[in-house]
Scaffold this motif. Structure first.
Motif, PDB file in Angstrom:
ATOM      1  N   GLU A 237     -44.351  71.411  73.592  1.00  0.00           N
ATOM      2  CA  GLU A 237     -44.276  71.408  72.126  1.00  0.00           C
ATOM      3  C   GLU A 237     -44.078  72.810  71.552  1.00  0.00           C
ATOM      4  N   GLU A 241     -40.813  74.440  69.651  1.00  0.00           N
ATOM      5  CA  GLU A 241     -40.923  74.970  68.294  1.00  0.00           C
ATOM      6  C   GLU A 241     -40.409  76.408  68.236  1.00  0.00           C
ATOM      7  N   ASP A 274     -45.292  60.791  72.256  1.00  0.00           N
ATOM      8  CA  ASP A 274     -46.263  61.435  71.359  1.00  0.00           C
ATOM      9  C   ASP A 274     -45.602  62.549  70.553  1.00  0.00           C
ATOM     10  N   LEU A 275     -44.775  63.353  71.219  1.00  0.00           N
ATOM     11  CA  LEU A 275     -44.106  64.449  70.519  1.00  0.00           C
ATOM     12  C   LEU A 275     -43.124  63.917  69.488  1.00  0.00           C
ATOM     13  N   HIS A 277     -43.371  61.187  67.850  1.00  0.00           N
ATOM     14  CA  HIS A 277     -44.180  60.710  66.716  1.00  0.00           C
ATOM     15  C   HIS A 277     -44.606  61.885  65.825  1.00  0.00           C
ATOM     16  N   GLN A 278     -45.017  62.987  66.448  1.00  0.00           N
ATOM     17  CA  GLN A 278     -45.428  64.161  65.681  1.00  0.00           C
ATOM     18  C   GLN A 278     -44.266  64.714  64.840  1.00  0.00           C
ATOM     19  N   ARG A 281     -43.301  62.067  61.757  1.00  0.00           N
ATOM     20  CA  ARG A 281     -44.257  61.518  60.799  1.00  0.00           C
ATOM     21  C   ARG A 281     -44.198  62.273  59.469  1.00  0.00           C
TER      22      ARG A 281
END
Length: 281
Positions: A237, A241, A274-275, A277-278, A281
């Motif tokens: 992650e 970024e 999961d990433l 979704h982050q 959202r």
């Protein structure tokens, strides 16, 4: 992530990430259990297992409905006759994508490097619609940095995209993408990164597959080592970024992610979901 444009870019890349797997006896069942059919799977080639293991697994996964990308390591192919047989075998199973590295083996036949095999693929009528070549953001153990960039330039007529090897340093990605584009290598880039994997396995495998400089980077950056040692292993992650500004450059032309799973397939797919979704959202 504060920059919405960067988040949208990363969400697109993460959504379409493809997975690299090693052709071990259990990996087929693991893929079938944990990955949807739309996930693109690439299958490595290694001198220890032989090219046959790569081709066999690629064919079986294609039979299950996956888009599969076998690695055709040039130094493991015994001449043009065998290459023609491989092409016929793969296209007969509906496989239209390959990745062509030089490979770690000593040359067994007429192909000392990827370029020579790519040239013969062109002479054989370009049987594959997607042909990937390797890019090295960090120093390759046996090839000088300038030569790796020149090599991509030499191979650009025969390939459709570049797949980058592992790096843990976002700054390296920024410099490398700039060097590549300034050289006139405009093909789409698939950014390589590791999925979640235990620290010891990651460091051992990274050294073997040509990212020894990463080990020195990790020694200098204790925070990264701490994250690798934490439960759950490494996740990308923060790396993504920090890479986002470079990936968002107008001419970066980053088309996707190439995730080195080290066969930690269930954990990698959970991390990816999961990433995503982050990011959305």
């Amino acid at each position: 992530m504060r920059n919405r444009r960067h988040a949208e870019l990363l969400a697109r890349l993460v959504a379409d990430a493809r997975y690299e797997v090693l052709p071990t006896p259990s990996v087929e069942d693991t893929v079938l259990t944990h990955l949807p059919r739309e996930r693109v799977i690439t299958v490595t080639a290694s001198p220890g297992k032989g090219l046959g293991a790569t081709l066999d697994l690629a064919e079986r996964l294609a039979g299950h409905g996956y888009l599969v990308v076998p690695h055709l390591a040039a130094r493991m192919v015994h001449g043009r006759g065998e290459l023609a047989e491989i092409c016929e075998r793969l296209t007969g199973k509906g496989i239209a994508r390959v990745f062509v590295p030089g490979g770690d083996a000593e040359a067994d036949g007429t192909y000392p490097d990827a370029l020579s095999l790519l040239e013969d693929l062109a002479d054989l009528g370009r049987p594959f619609s997607h042909v990937g070549i390797a890019g090295y953001p960090e120093s390759h153990p046996t090839i000088h940095d300038d030569l790796t960039v020149q090599s991509m330039w030499d191979k650009r007529r025969y390939a459709t995209h570049v797949v980058s090897n592992l790096t843990f340093d976002p700054g390296t990605i920024r410099v490398w993408v700039r060097r590549m584009r300034d050289r006139g290598i405009t093909m789409p880039l698939l950014l390589g990164l590791p999925g979640p994997v235990e620290r010891t396995k990651l460091l051992a495998m990274a050294t073997k597959i040509g990212v020894g400089e990463s080990t020195r980077f990790l020694v200098k950056h204790k925070g990264t080592l701490a994250r690798l040692a934490a439960p759950g292993g490494f996740t990308g992650e923060r790396f993504l970024e920090q890479c986002a500004p470079a990936l968002a450059m107008p001419d970066a032309n980053v088309a996707g992610l190439h995730v080195f799973t080290f066969n930690q397939i269930e954990a990698t797919e959970t991390w990816r979901n999961d990433l995503l979704h982050q990011l959305t959202r």
